[in-house]
Write a protein that holds these residues in place. Sequence first.
Motif, PDB file in Angstrom:
ATOM      1  N   LYS A  67       0.836  -1.203   0.000  1.00 41.55           N
ATOM      2  CA  LYS A  67       0.000   0.000   0.000  1.00 41.55           C
ATOM      3  C   LYS A  67       0.872   1.255   0.000  1.00 41.55           C
ATOM      4  O   LYS A  67       0.623   2.201  -0.762  1.00 41.55           O
ATOM      5  N   ASN A  68       1.897   1.260   0.828  1.00 41.64           N
ATOM      6  CA  ASN A  68       2.782   2.419   0.905  1.00 41.64           C
ATOM      7  C   ASN A  68       3.573   2.603  -0.386  1.00 41.64           C
ATOM      8  O   ASN A  68       3.856   3.735  -0.800  1.00 41.64           O
ATOM      9  N   TRP A  69       3.955   1.492  -1.002  1.00 44.14           N
ATOM     10  CA  TRP A  69       4.736   1.596  -2.243  1.00 44.14           C
ATOM     11  C   TRP A  69       3.873   2.134  -3.388  1.00 44.14           C
ATOM     12  O   TRP A  69       4.318   2.961  -4.166  1.00 44.14           O
ATOM     13  N   ILE A  70       2.626   1.669  -3.463  1.00 41.09           N
ATOM     14  CA  ILE A  70       1.717   2.191  -4.485  1.00 41.09           C
ATOM     15  C   ILE A  70       1.453   3.671  -4.216  1.00 41.09           C
ATOM     16  O   ILE A  70       1.399   4.488  -5.124  1.00 41.09           O
ATOM     17  N   GLY A  71       1.268   4.007  -2.950  1.00 41.63           N
ATOM     18  CA  GLY A  71       1.290   5.395  -2.514  1.00 41.63           C
ATOM     19  C   GLY A  71       0.236   6.307  -3.119  1.00 41.63           C
ATOM     20  O   GLY A  71       0.575   7.324  -3.719  1.00 41.63           O
ATOM     21  N   ARG A  72      -1.018   5.946  -2.969  1.00 44.56           N
ATOM     22  CA  ARG A  72      -2.085   6.824  -3.468  1.00 44.56           C
ATOM     23  C   ARG A  72      -2.202   8.049  -2.567  1.00 44.56           C
ATOM     24  O   ARG A  72      -2.195   7.956  -1.344  1.00 44.56           O
ATOM     25  N   SER A  73      -2.297   9.212  -3.190  1.00 43.94           N
ATOM     26  CA  SER A  73      -2.498  10.434  -2.423  1.00 43.94           C
ATOM     27  C   SER A  73      -3.487  11.330  -3.158  1.00 43.94           C
ATOM     28  O   SER A  73      -3.570  11.317  -4.383  1.00 43.94           O
ATOM     29  N   GLU A  74      -4.236  12.086  -2.383  1.00 48.20           N
ATOM     30  CA  GLU A  74      -5.175  13.052  -2.940  1.00 48.20           C
ATOM     31  C   GLU A  74      -4.688  14.444  -2.569  1.00 48.20           C
ATOM     32  O   GLU A  74      -4.408  14.721  -1.403  1.00 48.20           O
ATOM     33  N   GLY A  75      -4.573  15.295  -3.576  1.00 46.12           N
ATOM     34  CA  GLY A  75      -4.057  16.628  -3.302  1.00 46.12           C
ATOM     35  C   GLY A  75      -4.455  17.616  -4.371  1.00 46.12           C
ATOM     36  O   GLY A  75      -5.433  17.431  -5.098  1.00 46.12           O
ATOM     37  N   TYR A  99       2.557  19.821  -7.172  1.00 50.81           N
ATOM     38  CA  TYR A  99       1.547  18.914  -6.606  1.00 50.81           C
ATOM     39  C   TYR A  99       1.819  18.781  -5.112  1.00 50.81           C
ATOM     40  O   TYR A  99       2.965  18.562  -4.690  1.00 50.81           O
ATOM     41  N   THR A 100       0.759  18.909  -4.317  1.00 56.65           N
ATOM     42  CA  THR A 100       0.913  18.779  -2.862  1.00 56.65           C
ATOM     43  C   THR A 100      -0.278  18.063  -2.254  1.00 56.65           C
ATOM     44  O   THR A 100      -1.413  18.226  -2.718  1.00 56.65           O
ATOM     45  N   THR A 101       0.003  17.295  -1.237  1.00 57.30           N
ATOM     46  CA  THR A 101      -1.082  16.665  -0.468  1.00 57.30           C
ATOM     47  C   THR A 101      -1.421  17.473   0.771  1.00 57.30           C
ATOM     48  O   THR A 101      -2.317  17.108   1.519  1.00 57.30           O
ATOM     49  N   ARG A 102      -0.688  18.583   1.000  1.00 62.02           N
ATOM     50  CA  ARG A 102      -0.914  19.389   2.200  1.00 62.02           C
ATOM     51  C   ARG A 102      -1.108  20.871   1.847  1.00 62.02           C
ATOM     52  O   ARG A 102      -0.334  21.733   2.275  1.00 62.02           O
ATOM     53  N   PRO A 103      -2.147  21.184   1.076  1.00 64.00           N
ATOM     54  CA  PRO A 103      -2.394  22.603   0.794  1.00 64.00           C
ATOM     55  C   PRO A 103      -2.747  23.392   2.057  1.00 64.00           C
ATOM     56  O   PRO A 103      -2.642  24.622   2.079  1.00 64.00           O
ATOM     57  N   PRO A 122      -8.419  28.247 -13.250  1.00 66.65           N
ATOM     58  CA  PRO A 122      -8.321  28.141 -11.789  1.00 66.65           C
ATOM     59  C   PRO A 122      -6.865  28.034 -11.373  1.00 66.65           C
ATOM     60  O   PRO A 122      -6.012  27.564 -12.135  1.00 66.65           O
ATOM     61  N   GLN A 123      -6.575  28.488 -10.168  1.00 67.55           N
ATOM     62  CA  GLN A 123      -5.190  28.474  -9.706  1.00 67.55           C
ATOM     63  C   GLN A 123      -4.731  27.081  -9.278  1.00 67.55           C
ATOM     64  O   GLN A 123      -3.544  26.837  -9.125  1.00 67.55           O
ATOM     65  N   ALA A 124      -5.666  26.181  -9.078  1.00 67.44           N
ATOM     66  CA  ALA A 124      -5.312  24.819  -8.675  1.00 67.44           C
ATOM     67  C   ALA A 124      -6.381  23.866  -9.189  1.00 67.44           C
ATOM     68  O   ALA A 124      -7.497  24.254  -9.519  1.00 67.44           O
ATOM     69  N   SER A 125      -6.015  22.594  -9.240  1.00 69.04           N
ATOM     70  CA  SER A 125      -6.971  21.538  -9.604  1.00 69.04           C
ATOM     71  C   SER A 125      -6.740  20.355  -8.680  1.00 69.04           C
ATOM     72  O   SER A 125      -5.612  20.072  -8.269  1.00 69.04           O
ATOM     73  N   ARG A 126      -7.831  19.685  -8.363  1.00 74.00           N
ATOM     74  CA  ARG A 126      -7.715  18.492  -7.525  1.00 74.00           C
ATOM     75  C   ARG A 126      -7.123  17.354  -8.352  1.00 74.00           C
ATOM     76  O   ARG A 126      -7.420  17.206  -9.537  1.00 74.00           O
ATOM     77  N   LYS A 127      -6.317  16.513  -7.680  1.00 79.95           N
ATOM     78  CA  LYS A 127      -5.661  15.437  -8.415  1.00 79.95           C
ATOM     79  C   LYS A 127      -5.341  14.271  -7.486  1.00 79.95           C
ATOM     80  O   LYS A 127      -4.963  14.473  -6.331  1.00 79.95           O
ATOM     81  N   VAL A 128      -5.533  13.061  -8.008  1.00 81.11           N
ATOM     82  CA  VAL A 128      -5.082  11.852  -7.311  1.00 81.11           C
ATOM     83  C   VAL A 128      -3.733  11.464  -7.893  1.00 81.11           C
ATOM     84  O   VAL A 128      -3.567  11.407  -9.124  1.00 81.11           O
ATOM     85  N   ASN A 129      -2.773  11.209  -7.051  1.00 79.00           N
ATOM     86  CA  ASN A 129      -1.423  10.878  -7.500  1.00 79.00           C
ATOM     87  C   ASN A 129      -1.004   9.539  -6.910  1.00 79.00           C
ATOM     88  O   ASN A 129      -1.526   9.100  -5.872  1.00 79.00           O
ATOM     89  N   PHE A 130      -0.078   8.864  -7.566  1.00 79.21           N
ATOM     90  CA  PHE A 130       0.457   7.592  -7.079  1.00 79.21           C
ATOM     91  C   PHE A 130       1.971   7.671  -7.026  1.00 79.21           C
ATOM     92  O   PHE A 130       2.612   8.245  -7.906  1.00 79.21           O
ATOM     93  N   ARG A 131       2.511   7.083  -5.995  1.00 77.85           N
ATOM     94  CA  ARG A 131       3.969   6.975  -5.874  1.00 77.85           C
ATOM     95  C   ARG A 131       4.516   5.967  -6.887  1.00 77.85           C
ATOM     96  O   ARG A 131       5.651   6.085  -7.352  1.00 77.85           O
TER      97      ARG A 131
END
Length: 877
Positions: A222-230, A253-257, A422-431
């Motif tokens: 799970k950690n290696w796949i590393g899904r994040s929402e940011g 890209y950030t998960t901590r806006p 828009p100044q930002a867009s939502r995105k799902v990212n993977f490690r």
Amino acid sequence: MATERYNPRDAEPRWQEKWAEAKTFETDNSDPRDKYYVLEMFPYPSGRIHMGHVRNYAMGDVVARYKRARGFNVLHPMGWDAFGMPAENAAMQNKVHPKDWTYQNIATMRAQLKSMGLSLDWSREFATCDVDYYHRQQHLFLDMMEKGLVYRKQSKVNWDPVDQTVLANEQVIDGRGWRSGALVEQRELTQWFFKITDFAQDLLDALDGLDQWPEKVRLMQKNWIGRSEGLTIRWELSEPSRTKADCSEIEVYTTRPDTLFGASFLAISADHPVAKALAATNQDVAEFCEECRRQGTSLAALETAEKKGFNTGLTVKHPLDPAWELPVYIANFVLMEYGTGAIFGCPSGDQRDLDFARKYDLPVVPVVMPADGDAATFEIGSAAYDGDGVMINSRFLDGLPTDEAFQKVADLLTGQQLGNAPQASRKVNFRLRDWGISRQRYWGCPIPVIHCDDCGVVPVPKQDLPVKLPDDVTFDVPGNPLDRHATWRHVACPQCGGDARRETDTMDTFVDSSWYFARFTAPWENNPTDPKAADHWLPVDQYIGGIEHAILHLLYSRFFTRAMRETGQVSLKEPFKGLFTQGMVVHETYRLGEGQNGQWVAPAEIRIDEIEGARKAFLLSSGEEVAIGSIEKMSKSKKNVVDPDDIIASYGADTARFFVLSDSPPDRDVIWSEAGVEGAHRFVQRVWRLISEAAPVLKGVTAKPAKEGPALAISQAAHKTLSAVQGDFDKLAFNKAVARIYELVNTLASPLTSVAAGKEDAATVAAVRNAAEILVQIIAPMTPHLAEECWTVLGNEGLVAQAAWPVFDPELVADNEILLPVQINGKKRAELTIARDADQNTIQQAVLQLDVVQAALAGGQPKKIIIVPQRIINLVV
């Protein structure tokens, strides 16, 4: 009557030959019984098996033999993970061809594994370097190309300067090559990739269904796949013309806006367009970027390297406050391959950013504190605070929980306009990144493509497969011999017929091990699989191997099974239903001389003596004292290895198997000790002596458990042990099963001796016969040769390896007594052991006799006795 000692040197080869003659362990795909597929991770043919192999394959063999006895049609195959760098290194060092070195090692290790008495279907054996196997792997590659799961691109790679090949990120450990140990460099090469990222979400979601996998392995994946929402946030450059690049902003890209008000810098990759544009006109920038490229590309390499940055002199406008400008650095810990190639640094919330900020004297503003913190006094010292909590120093976000702050910033920036967007867009990212499989070496599966100047990249037609490795290669200089082969690489283009070149890169050896379990289901097929057979046998019911493969091999195999589903070779997605990761075999270390420079000494070279209560080690050759060191994984470098051949020659395979199964829980390390091995050997000899001495009396007797009388205890012990061991085997709790078997042998020792002396009546002899058969059958998965010898001497027909598992009698297993807690005025004060079927009056009389109850009553009577049948007794006094 005394009998001869059990002689494993005679018995073990004899029974192995009988199993082979009877094809006892060959599996028929058409067998209508329920299937059970047990598989241990196949070995690399390094030349000799080690004690880790003994433990791994002994565990799998117990499962296979037990499931056969339980009536399953068991598939338990063996093969060899045979491509790889060690063979090429041996070729260079020893002037031997990799093929010869590999197949010689296979022959040696096959003989060693057979000497262990493993119940393997050797008729399905293959090595991944067999042309027949890699032919089908090339077929798979072409199928995956047709489905769009393979592509080629120029990319940054991890280059091992010693092995002279590319490494996947997962093969870089602490910035070094996983085999050579050399510091890894970055290079830009054109590589072949598998699109594992197409399955990132599915690979993640499906982990929840793998409930027979260790939780730690699922978490690692799970950690290696590393899904994040940011958010992907656009930071406007203050002076875009200074970059001399065609861009006016930098995307991050950030998960901590929620931590944006703690930002103190932006960092970009050395390969970011802005960095490249600056490097074109600034020699200092160019040199720094080149320095960044000399380190590894893995996250591990980035995390362990010293954090370095170059101030570009550029600034960006803060997305929440255009009047606030932040400096832009080029940093060695940012890669283009991850995210957008740019990050914003919040030193108070990220340790890497904090270290960087301290080094370059950048602001550190705490913006998140623990929920119970005090904003007036909360500070950031040497450690960043990266947890959730409450916002501080964040203007309109102050006082909000971090999750609410995240949403507020996200809503604001995705609705706010910067220019016309828009100044930002939502995105799902993977490690997770796509799997680069190109390796610049000879001893691997050739990639079946051809390069034509006119037609481009052309797949080799399937009818022209296999693309075979040439035998006439040399290893006198470093690098890939295929690149300099005089004829092999030159070939006609399959499309235009013109001059073309073969691909000289070969596949990562992890490709070989990512589908072998499917090939075992029908290794004779012309196609990679027989889909019907693969769908019948897969998933593997019990897969056994080391935790070190939790990411590399297991994740790749999960991807490959999905890819094979896309190409029609299988119909399922998950390859392994049950996974067990066994511990290592460890041993004391010994050193001659003082300190860290002392010479390592092998266990076979010393003797251990007990002197005045202390263990001391001495060289056998000279009597010189040797220092006893720490207990560590067996390794050739520290010489704390024990050769399985020596153990089998001295004690027999059954002793070695029994010891590695008995000494500790199978998921933990087992400490190898001579005393433990000798104890296992004594147990083998004791079982043989007890059974063989009683056998003349037991041989003609019909087995019958006792339901009453003096022999009842014998039958109860045997059937309870059978029931418990059955449960232990189901849970792979081999050490618990061993402990129960020891207890049963202790219980049966006296009855067996009495039977041998002719002192027991017919009912007892029948019960002992039944108990002896149970004993033999429950030790058979662990000590199969001894069990066959005992089975035969008891007069049984056929092989115990083919006998059905015994059935325990529920009446004999049920406990006739129960333990009831006794409460006095609501507090537990004692326990009462009493017959399960005792009536209320009997229980009441018994509880009143307990010392603690009499003391509480002080000669009086209880006000009330409450008895909950088979549950609890409560006295009110």
